[in-house]
Design an enzyme around this catalytic site. Structure first.
Site, mmCIF file in Angstrom:
data_model
loop_
_atom_site.group_PDB
_atom_site.id
_atom_site.type_symbol
_atom_site.label_atom_id
_atom_site.label_comp_id
_atom_site.label_asym_id
_atom_site.label_seq_id
_atom_site.Cartn_x
_atom_site.Cartn_y
_atom_site.Cartn_z
ATOM 1 N N CYS A 2 1.946 34.815 111.029
ATOM 2 C CA CYS A 2 0.500 34.723 111.138
ATOM 3 C C CYS A 2 0.183 33.825 112.334
ATOM 4 O O CYS A 2 1.074 33.214 112.908
ATOM 5 C CB CYS A 2 -0.082 34.120 109.875
ATOM 6 S SG CYS A 2 0.512 34.910 108.378
ATOM 7 N N ARG A 27 0.455 40.050 117.706
ATOM 8 C CA ARG A 27 1.434 39.788 116.661
ATOM 9 C C ARG A 27 1.169 40.606 115.397
ATOM 10 O O ARG A 27 2.019 40.668 114.518
ATOM 11 C CB ARG A 27 1.414 38.296 116.288
ATOM 12 C CG ARG A 27 1.851 37.400 117.418
ATOM 13 C CD ARG A 27 1.450 35.974 117.119
ATOM 14 N NE ARG A 27 2.063 35.510 115.894
ATOM 15 C CZ ARG A 27 3.199 34.850 115.844
ATOM 16 N NH1 ARG A 27 3.838 34.573 116.954
ATOM 17 N NH2 ARG A 27 3.705 34.455 114.696
ATOM 18 N N TRP A 74 -1.182 37.838 108.301
ATOM 19 C CA TRP A 74 -0.454 39.088 108.052
ATOM 20 C C TRP A 74 0.099 38.933 106.643
ATOM 21 O O TRP A 74 0.996 38.128 106.416
ATOM 22 C CB TRP A 74 0.672 39.254 109.071
ATOM 23 C CG TRP A 74 1.114 40.667 109.212
ATOM 24 C CD1 TRP A 74 0.524 41.629 109.972
ATOM 25 C CD2 TRP A 74 2.237 41.291 108.590
ATOM 26 N NE1 TRP A 74 1.222 42.816 109.855
ATOM 27 C CE2 TRP A 74 2.263 42.628 109.023
ATOM 28 C CE3 TRP A 74 3.224 40.843 107.716
ATOM 29 C CZ2 TRP A 74 3.236 43.527 108.607
ATOM 30 C CZ3 TRP A 74 4.185 41.731 107.293
ATOM 31 C CH2 TRP A 74 4.187 43.063 107.746
ATOM 32 N N ASN A 100 1.061 28.574 108.076
ATOM 33 C CA ASN A 100 2.092 29.612 108.225
ATOM 34 C C ASN A 100 3.344 29.106 107.535
ATOM 35 O O ASN A 100 3.619 27.909 107.561
ATOM 36 C CB ASN A 100 2.448 29.843 109.693
ATOM 37 C CG ASN A 100 1.363 30.562 110.444
ATOM 38 O OD1 ASN A 100 0.416 31.064 109.842
ATOM 39 N ND2 ASN A 100 1.493 30.604 111.750
ATOM 40 N N GLY A 101 4.149 30.035 106.990
ATOM 41 C CA GLY A 101 5.399 29.624 106.341
ATOM 42 C C GLY A 101 5.359 29.955 104.867
ATOM 43 O O GLY A 101 4.504 30.733 104.421
ATOM 44 N N GLU A 484 22.549 54.850 112.104
ATOM 45 C CA GLU A 484 21.523 53.937 112.609
ATOM 46 C C GLU A 484 21.892 53.412 114.003
ATOM 47 O O GLU A 484 21.030 53.301 114.880
ATOM 48 C CB GLU A 484 21.316 52.794 111.605
ATOM 49 C CG GLU A 484 20.377 51.688 112.030
ATOM 50 C CD GLU A 484 18.959 52.158 112.349
ATOM 51 O OE1 GLU A 484 18.614 53.318 112.084
ATOM 52 O OE2 GLU A 484 18.202 51.348 112.909
ATOM 53 N N LYS A 488 19.570 54.019 117.220
ATOM 54 C CA LYS A 488 19.038 52.893 118.003
ATOM 55 C C LYS A 488 19.314 53.105 119.479
ATOM 56 O O LYS A 488 18.459 52.911 120.325
ATOM 57 C CB LYS A 488 19.700 51.614 117.494
ATOM 58 C CG LYS A 488 18.868 50.407 117.469
ATOM 59 C CD LYS A 488 17.935 50.261 116.298
ATOM 60 C CE LYS A 488 16.970 51.379 116.124
ATOM 61 N NZ LYS A 488 16.230 51.375 114.908
ATOM 62 N N GLU A 491 17.365 56.031 121.027
ATOM 63 C CA GLU A 491 15.933 55.730 120.991
ATOM 64 C C GLU A 491 15.539 54.804 122.146
ATOM 65 O O GLU A 491 14.580 55.067 122.864
ATOM 66 C CB GLU A 491 15.664 55.043 119.652
ATOM 67 C CG GLU A 491 14.243 54.870 119.264
ATOM 68 C CD GLU A 491 14.120 54.221 117.889
ATOM 69 O OE1 GLU A 491 13.041 54.274 117.335
ATOM 70 O OE2 GLU A 491 15.101 53.644 117.374
ATOM 71 N N HIS A 508 36.195 67.755 111.580
ATOM 72 C CA HIS A 508 35.526 69.022 111.276
ATOM 73 C C HIS A 508 34.632 69.486 112.416
ATOM 74 O O HIS A 508 33.737 70.303 112.196
ATOM 75 C CB HIS A 508 34.728 68.882 109.973
ATOM 76 C CG HIS A 508 35.605 68.557 108.809
ATOM 77 N ND1 HIS A 508 36.333 69.508 108.134
ATOM 78 C CD2 HIS A 508 35.917 67.366 108.247
ATOM 79 C CE1 HIS A 508 37.039 68.912 107.178
ATOM 80 N NE2 HIS A 508 36.798 67.610 107.235
ATOM 81 N N LYS A 607 5.187 53.880 117.280
ATOM 82 C CA LYS A 607 5.643 52.954 116.239
ATOM 83 C C LYS A 607 5.402 53.531 114.850
ATOM 84 O O LYS A 607 6.199 53.372 113.950
ATOM 85 C CB LYS A 607 4.916 51.612 116.390
ATOM 86 C CG LYS A 607 5.358 50.548 115.403
ATOM 87 C CD LYS A 607 6.783 50.116 115.670
ATOM 88 C CE LYS A 607 7.354 49.234 114.576
ATOM 89 N NZ LYS A 607 8.811 49.225 114.567
HETATM 90 O O1 M6R Z 1 7.118 53.163 109.308
HETATM 91 P P1 M6R Z 1 8.297 53.941 108.788
HETATM 92 O O2 M6R Z 1 9.412 53.041 108.353
HETATM 93 O O3 M6R Z 1 7.954 54.926 107.732
HETATM 94 O O4 M6R Z 1 8.826 54.746 110.049
HETATM 95 C C1 M6R Z 1 9.877 55.650 109.931
HETATM 96 C C2 M6R Z 1 10.423 56.041 111.278
HETATM 97 O O5 M6R Z 1 9.417 56.626 112.057
HETATM 98 C C3 M6R Z 1 11.004 54.839 112.021
HETATM 99 O O6 M6R Z 1 12.006 54.207 111.285
HETATM 100 C C4 M6R Z 1 11.584 55.273 113.373
HETATM 101 O O7 M6R Z 1 12.705 56.068 113.182
HETATM 102 C C5 M6R Z 1 11.907 54.032 114.200
HETATM 103 N N1 M6R Z 1 11.351 54.155 115.498
HETATM 104 C C6 M6R Z 1 13.359 53.794 114.334
HETATM 105 O O8 M6R Z 1 13.673 52.710 115.123
#
Ligand code: M6R
Length: 612
Positions: A2, A27, A74, A100-101, A484, A488, A491, A508, A607
């Site tokens: 926050c 933020r 937040w 905050n905290g 993952e 990452k 992405e 396979h 996002k």
């Molecule tokens: O907000 P959500 O966790 O539902 O979002 C899901 C995905 O869109 C999200 O995890 C996306 O794959 C990220 N950009 C991965 O880093």
């Protein structure tokens, strides 16, 4: 997470506070408020929503003055409502705090204060602070009352106080959460973050833990909690505003990777009691979980990174809680015609709580009579509102598009859920239970240790930055880690193709591409399938592929199997994906950085994916 701001000086205080709060907007927050002292006494305005909405309220019901505090919240503990928004005031309406905290002992403090006749208006832990000061102020002047109150607090805080009884100055203190003092021309500021005040001053005093400040327009007076004077010269900030927002990190992604120990601590806060070996959930979640049938069928639905967290959850829940679990991509679940009933619980894992496919998935589940449990980071989001119960991850706002701390906190929340159900169903023998609980409690420390691998990971990333194809392989709990890690990398570095597989799948198909220099990231931490992963590594090396191996600390034998080695602290296997995530994230980050990628906002990605 926050934002805190405070102002004392000659300028109109509301303008100064709103300006500073606006500079912390990046933020993320869900409500905001200000408290001002003037000749009328203490006046407070709060609003759920954006700073501009608070500003509109202040235009309709203006406050004048030259001393006040502000806060953008937040929500973590307590819904995003006006009541829970800061500042919080005492019973007399003469004291106000922003904080905050987390106050870990707020439960017993609140009980004690209620017994003394204090009336609480919010669900927050913060409110105990202002009532404590009120209590001590019955017998002591404000500076002393503030210090005595602080001494009672366990946990972390950055806190600012204003008091009608001592109306010429602000009070502030910190322990664990950031708070700085800004010194301007006949005006002074408190802020949780440098960007809040950079437009007005670059002269800053950084506070240390357990220091207390009395702040006037002419500057700060610092003391210890015991009231002993502390001398500290101001420093001049030479960051520009963009660097300041990232807390000195070049990207939000790196900042958020480093926030993981704190984020996980928040996920575990008030839920894991290692001393008693107990998992505790809020009343609604407890009622939900205790009401499940012994033959309940679980379906985890999620997208992207959250789906990978769900896959880890599947391994945990099936192995430790012995419940049957399916995991579905939400975009598939909603169209696959699954047959659900009232003995089905759909667990929706989502950072934003707004992902269109996940939202549609839970609506479909509810329409068929299933129950919905959300594992979600954003309070008050659509999925959090529509679910029957919510386990909030409390990871704090995540700004980089690539999910890092949200992922590890989702896995941690699923670990809490697993242990809760395992205990309820008596599936784990006491000796093993102790190990699992202790492992979970030590996660923030282990992530901190895993972050120490950063220089080694950076060097390895530099070595492979020119590669354009990567495989990621793992087994059991770390099969999702492989998925993952690959997600990452592709992405944040969109010039690279990366693919994650279960290591046992390599023969396979994927093995056909392995050739000299093809980089393969292996997760080979301690597990019952360790030897099998070693065999997979050797299969890659036999074809002259390059193996980047993530292994457990103290594994001396692994060296001869790895072209590049990254070690992570040992942990219980079910928690290893959390620890392993750290070097995977750092590797993606540094490869992307070496390729000059737009790390925080990769092309084509958003996002929050609120359309199908
Ligand atoms: O907000 P959500 O966790 O539902 O979002 C899901 C995905 O869109 C999200 O995890 C996306 O794959 C990220 N950009 C991965 O880093």
């Amino acid at each position: 997470m926050c934002g805190i701001v405070g102002y004392v000086g000659r300028a109109p205080v509301v303008e100064a506070l709103l300006d500073a709060l606006g500079r912390l907007e990046y933020r993320g927050y869900d409500s905001a408020g200000v408290a001002v002292l003037n000749s009328q006494g203490l006046e407070v305005r709060k609003r759920v929503g954006k700073i501009r909405e608070l500003a509109a309220t202040l235009r309709r019901r203006p406050i004048t003055g030259h001393l006040g505090v502000g806060h953008s919240r937040w929500a973590t503990h307590g819904e995003p409502t006006e009541r829970n928004a800061h500042p919080h005031v005492d019973c007399t309406g003469k004291l106000a705090v922003v904080h905050n905290g987390i106050i870990e002992n707020y439960g017993p403090l609140k009980e004690r204060l209620i017994a003394k006749g204090h009336k609480f208006a919010s669900q927050t832990d913060t409110e105990v602070i202002v009532h404590l000061v009120e209590e001590f102020a019955k017998r002591h002047p404000i500076p002393e009352a503030f210090r005595l109150a602080l001494k009672e607090l366990r946990g972390s805080y950055a806190v600012c106080l204003i008091a009608e009884q001592d109306a010429k100055r602000l009070f502030g203190a910190k322990n664990g959460s950031p708070l700085i003092v800004g010194i301007g021309q006949h005006e002074s500021f408190f802020a949780s973050d440098v960007p809040a005040i950079l437009s007005r001053t670059r002269r800053v005093v950084y506070l240390n833990d357990l220091e207390v400040v009395e702040l006037t327009a002419e500057g700060p007076k610092l003391t210890t909690l015991e009231g002993k004077p502390v001398r500290r010269n101001p420093t001049t900030v030479d960051w520009d505003i963009t660097a300041a927002r990232k807390g000195g990190y070049p990207h939000f992604m790196l900042k958020e990777i480093h926030e993981q120990p704190e984020a996980i601590e928040q996920t575990l806060f008030n839920r894991l009691d290692p001393a008693k070996g107990r998992i505790v959930f809020d009343r609604r979640s407890k009622r939900f979980l205790d009401g499940l049938s012994p033959s309940e069928q679980f379906i985890i639905i999620a997208c992207g990174t959250a789906y990978h967290a769900g896959l880890v959850g599947e391994y945990m829940l099936e192995e430790l809680a012995r419940v049957p679990v399916d995991v579905d991509l939400a975009s598939e679940f909603r169209y696959r015609g699954a047959s659900l009933n009232r003995h089905t619980t759909v667990i929706a894992v989502t950072q934003s709580g707004e992902t269109a496919d996940t939202l549609a998935g839970i609506r479909l589940a509810k329409a068929q009579g299933a129950k919905v449990l959300a594992v979600c980071n954003v309070m008050g989001s659509s999925i959090a509102r529509e679910a029957d119960a919510v386990l909030y991850t409390h990871a704090g706002p995540e700004i980089a598009v690539a999910s890092t701390k949200a992922y590890t906190s989702q896995v941690t929340a699923l670990a809490l859920l697993t242990l809760y159900l395992a205990k309820q169903r008596r599936h784990v023998p006491p000796a093993q239970w102790r190990k699992l609980v202790d492992g979970l409690a030590s996660l923030p420390r282990l992530i901190d240790q895993a972050l120490a691998s950063e220089p080694a990971v950076k060097a390895i990333a530099a070595k492979y930055a020119a590669a354009r194809n990567f495989y990621y392989l793992g087994r059991r709990y770390n099969f999702p880690s492989a998925l993952e890690g690959a997600l990452k990398l592709k992405e944040v570095c969109p010039v690279i193709h990366a693919e994650g597989y279960a290591a046992g799948e390599m023969k396979h198909g994927p093995i056909s591409l392995i050739r000299k220099g093809w980089p393969v990231v292996f997760v080979a931490t301690a597990s019952p399938v360790y030897e099998k992963v070693i065999s997979n590594i050797e299969e890659v090396r036999a074809r002259k592929g390059e193996c980047i191996v993530i292994a457990s600390e103290g594994d001396a034998a692994i060296k001869r199997h790895a072209d590049s080695l990254i070690t992570v602290p040992r942990t219980e296997e079910f928690l290893s994906p959390v620890v392993v995530a750290v070097p995977l994230q750092l590797f993606a980050y540094y490869v992307a950085d070496a390729n000059g990628a737009d790390i925080d906002q990769p092309p084509n990605l958003a996002k929050s994916v609120t359309v199908e």
